[in-house]
Design an enzyme around this catalytic site. Structure first.
Site, short mmCIF file in Angstrom:
data_model
loop_
_atom_site.label_atom_id
_atom_site.label_comp_id
_atom_site.label_asym_id
_atom_site.label_seq_id
_atom_site.Cartn_x
_atom_site.Cartn_y
_atom_site.Cartn_z
N GLU A 12 0.84 -1.20 0.00
CA GLU A 12 0.00 0.00 0.00
C GLU A 12 0.87 1.25 0.00
O GLU A 12 1.96 1.27 0.59
CB GLU A 12 -0.90 0.01 1.24
CG GLU A 12 -1.97 -1.08 1.17
CD GLU A 12 -2.88 -1.13 2.40
OE1 GLU A 12 -4.05 -1.47 2.22
OE2 GLU A 12 -2.44 -0.83 3.52
N CYS A 71 3.43 8.71 1.02
CA CYS A 71 3.96 7.78 2.03
C CYS A 71 4.20 6.44 1.33
O CYS A 71 3.28 5.84 0.79
CB CYS A 71 2.97 7.65 3.18
SG CYS A 71 3.52 6.52 4.45
N CYS A 126 7.29 -6.85 6.98
CA CYS A 126 8.45 -6.31 7.70
C CYS A 126 8.91 -7.34 8.71
O CYS A 126 8.09 -7.99 9.37
CB CYS A 126 8.05 -5.01 8.41
SG CYS A 126 9.43 -4.24 9.27
N CYS A 131 7.11 -4.98 15.05
CA CYS A 131 6.73 -4.09 16.16
C CYS A 131 5.31 -4.43 16.64
O CYS A 131 4.39 -4.57 15.81
CB CYS A 131 6.82 -2.63 15.74
SG CYS A 131 8.48 -2.16 15.24
N CYS A 190 2.24 -2.37 15.29
CA CYS A 190 2.16 -2.01 13.87
C CYS A 190 1.52 -3.13 13.05
O CYS A 190 1.91 -4.30 13.17
CB CYS A 190 3.58 -1.73 13.37
SG CYS A 190 3.69 -1.53 11.58
N SER A 205 12.89 5.85 14.78
CA SER A 205 11.76 5.38 15.58
C SER A 205 12.29 4.78 16.88
O SER A 205 12.86 3.69 16.88
CB SER A 205 10.99 4.30 14.80
OG SER A 205 10.31 4.88 13.72
N HIS A 225 10.65 4.96 20.48
CA HIS A 225 9.53 4.35 21.19
C HIS A 225 9.79 3.96 22.65
O HIS A 225 8.86 3.51 23.35
CB HIS A 225 8.99 3.10 20.49
CG HIS A 225 8.76 3.27 19.03
ND1 HIS A 225 8.17 4.38 18.49
CD2 HIS A 225 9.06 2.45 17.98
CE1 HIS A 225 8.11 4.25 17.17
NE2 HIS A 225 8.66 3.10 16.85
N CYS A 252 -0.23 6.08 10.05
CA CYS A 252 1.02 5.42 10.42
C CYS A 252 0.75 4.09 11.10
O CYS A 252 -0.02 4.02 12.06
CB CYS A 252 1.78 6.28 11.43
SG CYS A 252 2.72 7.55 10.64
N1 SAH Z 1 9.79 0.86 9.50
C1 SAH Z 1 9.97 2.25 9.65
C2 SAH Z 1 9.07 3.06 8.76
C3 SAH Z 1 7.66 2.63 8.62
S1 SAH Z 1 6.65 2.87 10.04
C4 SAH Z 1 9.85 2.67 11.09
O1 SAH Z 1 9.33 1.89 11.87
O2 SAH Z 1 10.28 3.76 11.40
C5 SAH Z 1 6.46 4.64 10.06
C6 SAH Z 1 6.14 5.21 11.44
O3 SAH Z 1 4.85 4.75 11.87
C7 SAH Z 1 7.13 4.78 12.51
O4 SAH Z 1 7.52 5.85 13.32
C8 SAH Z 1 6.31 3.82 13.32
O5 SAH Z 1 6.77 3.71 14.62
C9 SAH Z 1 4.95 4.41 13.24
N2 SAH Z 1 3.89 3.47 13.61
C10 SAH Z 1 3.86 2.14 13.42
N3 SAH Z 1 2.71 1.60 13.91
C11 SAH Z 1 2.00 2.63 14.43
C12 SAH Z 1 0.71 2.74 15.04
N4 SAH Z 1 -0.07 1.68 15.21
N5 SAH Z 1 0.31 3.96 15.43
C13 SAH Z 1 1.07 5.06 15.25
N6 SAH Z 1 2.28 5.03 14.63
C14 SAH Z 1 2.74 3.83 14.24
FE1 SF4 Z 2 8.35 -2.58 10.52
FE2 SF4 Z 2 8.29 0.04 11.05
FE3 SF4 Z 2 6.08 -1.48 11.35
FE4 SF4 Z 2 8.13 -1.77 13.02
S1 SF4 Z 2 6.86 0.07 12.77
S2 SF4 Z 2 6.97 -3.44 12.04
S3 SF4 Z 2 9.86 -1.44 11.69
S4 SF4 Z 2 7.12 -1.05 9.46
#
Ligand code: SAH
Ligand code: SF4
Length: 379
Positions: free
Chosen positions: A105, A119, A126, A130, A133, A233, A235, A352
């Site tokens: 996407e 984006c 991935c 996380c 995510c 990132s 967290h 995100c």
């Molecule tokens: N893999 C990379 C880029 C893709 S995620 C990374 O993790 O940085 C892009 C952003 O979305 C990251 O900062 C990630 O922490 C955030 N993100 C992921 N899941 C999320 C969620 N459920 N709510 C808010 N932000 C989230």
């Molecule tokens: Fe991958 Fe970024 Fe999602 Fe973590 S937040 S699972 S690194 S896409």
């Protein structure tokens, strides 16, 4: 759940995908074929400036050259399986099916007062997993090739210009599906074409790369000598909590990441953003904020707080408003600049962390909107 990455099969007709070539490589190929060098620039202008992908429509080429191009080259685009738009028309999410059936996407966002944003995804799934995510639940299906990253951006850019009537050059964030630095070679190649004036012509200052990091990968990004904006990132402020939230194998320790970010700033002049997804009672305590402020002392950058966007696979919640403001105050009292991200596109799961492709989801199967195989089956 994790699946092993795989590579995709070469195309059947042996033609060369233009998205797999840099502008200079195309010029070289065409001169090797006996075509004038400036023809390459005409073709590049059709593709990257006018969004024309069919050689027959390139009317300033001779019929013979058009035919030659059609025989030897192709402009391979993913199939647009679905487009979802928010009610306010400000966000569109495109579901793109790649050649082997895998889907990713990409999101287009309009803003009232500034340039639009694309984006972009860099992997199918991935490996980092996380907990908060949606992409993380897919495991890593496979890396996207540089040509696939580029053709995705081309489609998003075309959607922006043709369907949304927005001609301005967008900013681009590598914040879609996947961890960009886990697909480094393809990412670097794609960045080269994005930045090339004869390619997408997108200045590196207009690109933001978001990563959970490898410190070494951040240093190699600095070696490109571009001015890409870096978002790390984070967290969490302790490695123990961070490892729980990001169970993937390859991230560096927090101190190493902060060191690499400091070096990145010194080499590129760009201020660093540290992203922090705030989750109710997981990482939103004032104590965690104070630790983070201590870690970040002396860094030229800011913390971007992202209240969790809800996802289906867990019961995690965004922080209560009071916890958010306390967390923010504790950081600010520690001398840290703070912003809060208001994610766009939640109603179509385009915000995100909400990107994930699975054909069993109701909106995909409804009316046969997504008839292709699910990512796990595509692998
Ligand atoms: N893999 C990379 C880029 C893709 S995620 C990374 O993790 O940085 C892009 C952003 O979305 C990251 O900062 C990630 O922490 C955030 N993100 C992921 N899941 C999320 C969620 N459920 N709510 C808010 N932000 C989230
Ligand atoms: Fe991958 Fe970024 Fe999602 Fe973590 S937040 S699972 S690194 S896409």
């Amino acid at each position: 759940m994790m699946t092993s990455p795989r590579s995709i099969q070469p195309p059947e007709n042996g033609s060369l995908d233009l998205f797999s070539l840099s502008p200079e490589e195309l010029r070289q190929k065409l001169t090797d074929m006996g075509m004038a060098r400036y023809r390459a620039d005409q073709i590049l202008a059709w593709i990257y400036r006018r969004f024309v992908a069919n050689f027959d429509e390139m009317t300033d080429l001779s019929r013979q050259d058009r035919q030659l191009m059609t025989e030897r080259f192709r402009v391979e685009l993913p199939r647009v399986q679905d487009v979802k738009r928010t009610g306010d028309g400000m966000t569109a999410k495109l579901l793109l099916q790649l050649r082997d059936g895998c889907a990713v996407e990409g999101v287009v966002m309009l803003h009232p007062k500034r340039r639009p944003t694309l984006c972009v995804s860099t992997q199918v799934g991935c490996a980092q997993g996380c907990l908060f995510c949606a992409t993380g639940t897919m495991g890593l299906v496979r890396d996207m090739e540089a040509s696939e990253i580029l053709s995705q951006i081309w489609l998003l850019r075309r959607h922006l210009a043709r369907d949304l009537g927005e001609e301005r050059v967008p900013t681009l964030v590598f914040m879609g599906m996947g961890e960009p630095l886990d697909n480094e070679a393809n990412l670097h190649k794609a960045i080269g074409v994005l930045n090339d004036a004869s390619g997408f012509g997108l200045g590196s200052r207009k690109m933001t790369l978001s990563t959970v990091g490898s410190a070494a990968g951040i240093r190699r990004l600095a070696d490109l000598n571009l001015q890409i904006q870096l978002a790390v990132s984070l967290h969490a402020a302790t490695d123990a909590l961070r490892r729980k939230m990001i169970p993937g194998q390859r991230t560096s320790r927090i101190e190493e990441l902060i060191d690499a970010a400091r070096d990145y700033h010194e080499r590129t002049g760009r201020e660093i953003t540290f992203e922090y997804v705030l989750i109710d009672r997981v990482n939103d305590s004032e104590e965690e904020a104070r630790r983070l402020a201590t870690l970040m002392k002396g860094i030229r950058g800011k913390v971007n707080l992202i209240p969790l966007n809800p996802v289906d696979h867990n019961n995690m919640q965004p922080p209560a408003p009071l916890s958010l403001s306390r967390f923010r105050n504790a950081l600010e009292q520690g001398g840290i600049k703070v912003t809060v991200r208001h994610s766009q596109g939640r109603e179509i799961s385009a915000a995100c962390g909400q990107l994930a492709v699975n054909s069993s989801r109701p909106q995909d199967s409804a009316a046969g909107a997504f008839a292709g195989p699910s990512p796990r089956r595509c692998a």
